[in-house]
Design a protein around this motif. Structure first.
Motif, PDB file in Angstrom:
ATOM      1  N   ASN A  34       0.798  -1.234   0.000  1.00 29.99           N
ATOM      2  CA  ASN A  34       0.000   0.000   0.000  1.00 29.99           C
ATOM      3  C   ASN A  34       0.828   1.281   0.000  1.00 29.99           C
ATOM      4  O   ASN A  34       0.373   2.324   0.475  1.00 29.99           O
ATOM      5  CB  ASN A  34      -0.967  -0.009   1.197  1.00 29.99           C
ATOM      6  CG  ASN A  34      -1.964  -1.136   1.058  1.00 29.99           C
ATOM      7  OD1 ASN A  34      -2.605  -1.280   0.012  1.00 29.99           O
ATOM      8  ND2 ASN A  34      -2.072  -1.963   2.078  1.00 29.99           N
ATOM      9  N   SER A  35       2.063   1.196  -0.519  1.00 30.45           N
ATOM     10  CA  SER A  35       2.909   2.388  -0.580  1.00 30.45           C
ATOM     11  C   SER A  35       2.849   3.016  -1.967  1.00 30.45           C
ATOM     12  O   SER A  35       3.377   4.087  -2.183  1.00 30.45           O
ATOM     13  CB  SER A  35       4.358   2.014  -0.259  1.00 30.45           C
ATOM     14  OG  SER A  35       4.881   1.200  -1.295  1.00 30.45           O
ATOM     15  N   ASN A  36       2.217   2.329  -2.895  1.00 32.21           N
ATOM     16  CA  ASN A  36       2.261   2.777  -4.285  1.00 32.21           C
ATOM     17  C   ASN A  36       0.832   2.909  -4.822  1.00 32.21           C
ATOM     18  O   ASN A  36       0.440   2.214  -5.746  1.00 32.21           O
ATOM     19  CB  ASN A  36       3.083   1.749  -5.088  1.00 32.21           C
ATOM     20  CG  ASN A  36       3.347   2.184  -6.512  1.00 32.21           C
ATOM     21  OD1 ASN A  36       3.374   3.373  -6.814  1.00 32.21           O
ATOM     22  ND2 ASN A  36       3.498   1.226  -7.399  1.00 32.21           N
ATOM     23  N   CYS A  37       0.058   3.752  -4.158  1.00 36.20           N
ATOM     24  CA  CYS A  37      -1.343   3.934  -4.558  1.00 36.20           C
ATOM     25  C   CYS A  37      -1.712   5.405  -4.421  1.00 36.20           C
ATOM     26  O   CYS A  37      -1.025   6.171  -3.757  1.00 36.20           O
ATOM     27  CB  CYS A  37      -2.312   3.162  -3.669  1.00 36.20           C
ATOM     28  SG  CYS A  37      -1.664   1.719  -2.894  1.00 36.20           S
ATOM     29  N   CYS A  38      -2.824   5.768  -5.059  1.00 38.10           N
ATOM     30  CA  CYS A  38      -3.301   7.143  -4.992  1.00 38.10           C
ATOM     31  C   CYS A  38      -4.833   7.111  -4.987  1.00 38.10           C
ATOM     32  O   CYS A  38      -5.421   6.044  -5.122  1.00 38.10           O
ATOM     33  CB  CYS A  38      -2.765   7.940  -6.185  1.00 38.10           C
ATOM     34  SG  CYS A  38      -3.533   7.487  -7.747  1.00 38.10           S
ATOM     35  N   PRO A  39      -5.472   8.238  -4.836  1.00 38.41           N
ATOM     36  CA  PRO A  39      -6.949   8.227  -4.796  1.00 38.41           C
ATOM     37  C   PRO A  39      -7.586   7.538  -6.004  1.00 38.41           C
ATOM     38  O   PRO A  39      -8.644   6.915  -5.880  1.00 38.41           O
ATOM     39  CB  PRO A  39      -7.303   9.713  -4.762  1.00 38.41           C
ATOM     40  CG  PRO A  39      -6.139  10.350  -4.059  1.00 38.41           C
ATOM     41  CD  PRO A  39      -4.935   9.575  -4.538  1.00 38.41           C
ATOM     42  N   VAL A  40      -6.933   7.617  -7.163  1.00 41.69           N
ATOM     43  CA  VAL A  40      -7.538   6.994  -8.353  1.00 41.69           C
ATOM     44  C   VAL A  40      -7.496   5.472  -8.237  1.00 41.69           C
ATOM     45  O   VAL A  40      -8.517   4.794  -8.396  1.00 41.69           O
ATOM     46  CB  VAL A  40      -6.827   7.443  -9.651  1.00 41.69           C
ATOM     47  CG1 VAL A  40      -7.370   6.683 -10.862  1.00 41.69           C
ATOM     48  CG2 VAL A  40      -6.973   8.938  -9.851  1.00 41.69           C
ATOM     49  N   LEU A  44     -11.072   6.284  -4.514  1.00 34.22           N
ATOM     50  CA  LEU A  44     -11.738   7.242  -3.630  1.00 34.22           C
ATOM     51  C   LEU A  44     -12.791   8.016  -4.440  1.00 34.22           C
ATOM     52  O   LEU A  44     -12.588   8.300  -5.616  1.00 34.22           O
ATOM     53  CB  LEU A  44     -10.718   8.209  -3.016  1.00 34.22           C
ATOM     54  CG  LEU A  44      -9.689   7.579  -2.083  1.00 34.22           C
ATOM     55  CD1 LEU A  44      -8.868   8.661  -1.386  1.00 34.22           C
ATOM     56  CD2 LEU A  44     -10.367   6.693  -1.036  1.00 34.22           C
ATOM     57  N   PRO A  45     -13.927   8.342  -3.782  1.00 33.50           N
ATOM     58  CA  PRO A  45     -15.001   9.038  -4.516  1.00 33.50           C
ATOM     59  C   PRO A  45     -14.490  10.342  -5.127  1.00 33.50           C
ATOM     60  O   PRO A  45     -13.732  11.072  -4.487  1.00 33.50           O
ATOM     61  CB  PRO A  45     -16.044   9.327  -3.425  1.00 33.50           C
ATOM     62  CG  PRO A  45     -15.743   8.363  -2.331  1.00 33.50           C
ATOM     63  CD  PRO A  45     -14.270   8.089  -2.384  1.00 33.50           C
ATOM     64  N   GLY A  46     -14.871  10.579  -6.346  1.00 30.60           N
ATOM     65  CA  GLY A  46     -14.512  11.835  -6.991  1.00 30.60           C
ATOM     66  C   GLY A  46     -13.213  11.794  -7.764  1.00 30.60           C
ATOM     67  O   GLY A  46     -12.942  12.680  -8.560  1.00 30.60           O
ATOM     68  N   ALA A  47     -12.390  10.777  -7.516  1.00 32.25           N
ATOM     69  CA  ALA A  47     -11.120  10.694  -8.255  1.00 32.25           C
ATOM     70  C   ALA A  47     -11.402  10.292  -9.702  1.00 32.25           C
ATOM     71  O   ALA A  47     -12.250   9.453  -9.958  1.00 32.25           O
ATOM     72  CB  ALA A  47     -10.205   9.672  -7.593  1.00 32.25           C
ATOM     73  N   LEU A  48     -10.688  10.897 -10.624  1.00 34.53           N
ATOM     74  CA  LEU A  48     -10.963  10.633 -12.047  1.00 34.53           C
ATOM     75  C   LEU A  48      -9.805   9.911 -12.732  1.00 34.53           C
ATOM     76  O   LEU A  48      -8.649  10.302 -12.595  1.00 34.53           O
ATOM     77  CB  LEU A  48     -11.218  11.949 -12.788  1.00 34.53           C
ATOM     78  CG  LEU A  48     -12.617  12.535 -12.664  1.00 34.53           C
ATOM     79  CD1 LEU A  48     -12.686  13.865 -13.392  1.00 34.53           C
ATOM     80  CD2 LEU A  48     -13.679  11.569 -13.195  1.00 34.53           C
TER      81      LEU A  48
END
Ligand code: ADP
Ligand code: MG
Ligand code: ZN
Length: 470
Positions: A34-40, A44-48
């Motif tokens: 889990n060190s290589n993730c982002c909202p997308v 996460l809601p709203g991430a595009l």
């Protein structure tokens, strides 16, 4: 009863792009969880999502390598299902308009029809420890291509051997095309296997059973044979095959029911409103076609027809792209493809047993081979030299000179040494003249080699001795 076996393969391979499919996280294996993730990529809601063009190019490249048609317009859809490894509860995938359609792959003189290759995102990875299950989302969003064979068209994949040949060749094509690494231990290539049996010659297909996500080709092989036998026994007993998804347990060597057709999910695919359609022009396709490097089948043709290698040697070299690249580099330096193949399939391969790198430069190897060909370096000394410079930055020529490995003695010096040996071993010489025993001749050659400190050429000495003594 005799049956026809019909096998359909769904093969997933992770593309080797720099970043993930819809975000700018690195596409890299082996990071801490889990060190290589982002909202997308954790949804996460709203991430595009923003599509990675490199992933599309590599998907097209994979398709062109196997003669696929490329859809001019391709779209992404949401494949909805609920599972903890999928944070958005849908996977971005392709159903109606995948990037590649209608290709084929040749195995054992059969062109196996392939439906499609589509681009999708990989899911995260569940890690089970005792009663606890943990989730690592690093893999989530990694670009994945899924290839689906068309088992309902002929010719079929009909046995475990053919399935393994298909997977092996497909893996090689992806690696040679440069689109995927396909390291099996890392799960970078995974296969689902669909199997059905029908009475021999029957036109009607049997009920298929799917086995999901089998790791490693050996397991695929065992799982297929297990499933063929399981279905045979049921059909021979007059039973019917249940359409189901089974899970292969490699330790037990058997499979068990995961879910049956009745409760199989409806994925409710629909076009992803966050992503616009991909438009692929003829120019795009031409450009990618040009960038495609030679594939194993083409190289094999060159190796056997133009270079005169045996099929066996060609296969040995092609089995590993780094070996084949090295071989091509060496042949470009010194156009003796057969001699070079001999050296590589023996001396070089023996030194890279555990999939290590080739620890010698093409230039150094070619200097050694050339010098042996010119009879200035004995084979034994050449092997010794190879071991000395292997894995170092040393220069072959410099080392050969400074270690006195070259056969650079004057012909007159060697003849002098030879005459000395003949005098010293006069009795043996007489014995040879009487008995003509080749063992005695070998002994004399050995004596000359010893006296010359290994710098004479054994074959030459043998010839001179034969002329003198026969
Ligand atoms: P599903 O929707 O269950 O995944 P697909 O139609 O996508 O099924 O097919 C999955 C794979 O199974 C494909 O490779 C397909 O060619 C193959 N397949 C379909 N029918 C059969 C069958 N009767 N026997 C063996 N393989 C089959
Ligand atoms: Mg399927
Ligand atoms: Zn991300």
């Amino acid at each position: 009863m005799q049956y026809d076996v019909v096998i359909g393969l769904e093969v997933h391979a992770e593309l080797n792009t720099k970043t993930k499919c819809f975000c700018s996280c690195k596409n890299q294996y082996g990071q801490s969880p889990n060190s290589n993730c982002c909202p997308v990529c954790v949804g996460l809601p709203g991430a595009l999502p923003v599509l990675n063009g490199e992933a599309v190019k590599k998907t097209i490249k994979a398709g062109l390598a196997m003669g696929f048609e490329i859809n001019k317009t391709a779209i992404f859809e949401r494949k909805n299902y609920f599972y903890p490894d999928l944070p958005k509860a849908y996977q971005i995938s392709q159903l109606e308009k995948p990037i590649c359609i209608n290709g084929s792959l040749r195995i054992f003189d059969k062109d196996i029809p392939i439906n499609r290759i589509h681009l999708e995102e990989d899911a995260g990875k569940l890690i089970h420890q005792g009663n606890i299950s943990m989730i690592d989302y690093n893999r989530g969003g990694v670009p994945l291509i899924e290839l689906v064979t068309d088992a309902l068209k002929e010719p079929h994949i009909e046995s475990a051997d053919e399935a393994i040949e298909f997977l092996t060749k497909l893996r090689q094509i992806y690696i040679y095309a440069g689109v995927a690494e396909c390291e099996l231990e890392k799960g970078q290539m995974r296969a689902d296997v669909n199997i059905s049996l029908k009475p021999k010659g029957s036109a009607e297909y049997g009920v298929k059973v799917e086995m999901k996500n089998i790791m490693g080709f050996k397991s695929v092989y065992r799982a297929i044979n297990y499933e063929i036998n399981r279905q045979k026994e049921i059909l021979d007993d007059g039973g019917t095959i249940l359409q189901e998804t089974r899970k292969w347990d490699d330790e037990k060597g058997e499979s068990f029911t995961l879910r049956t057709k009745e409760n199989s999910e409806d994925y409710r695919y629909f076009p992803d409103p966050d992503l616009i359609a991909i438009h692929i022009s003829d120019e795009d396709i031409e450009e990618i076609k040009k960038s495609l490097s030679p594939l194993p089948d083409q190289l094999k043709q060159i190796y056997t027809s133009n270079y005169g290698l045996s099929e066996y040697d060609a296969d040995v070299i092609l089995a590993d792209k780094k070996i084949s690249d090295f071989y091509n580099q060496c042949v470009a330096l010194y156009p003796q493809p057969k001699t070079i193949a001999n050296w590589i399939t023996t001396e070089i391969l023996a030194r890279i047993k555990n999939n290590e790198d080739i620890a010698i430069s093409g230039e150094n190897l070619i200097w050694i081979i050339k010098t042996v060909d010119e009879k200035k370096l004995q084979r034994n000394n050449a092997k010794e030299l190879l071991s000395i410079i292997w894995g170092t930055d040393l220069d072959a020529q410099t080392e050969a000179k400074s270690r006195g490995l070259l056969s650079d003695l004057d012909q007159s010096v060697i003849l002098g040494i030879l005459d000395n040996v003949l005098k010293e071993k006069a009795e043996v010489v007489e014995q040879y003249k009487r008995e003509k025993d080749p063992k005695i001749l070998n002994f004399l050659v050995g004596q000359v080699m010893k006296a010359s400190l290994g710098k004479a050429n054994a074959q030459e000495i043998m010839q001179i001795l034969r002329e003198k003594l026969n």
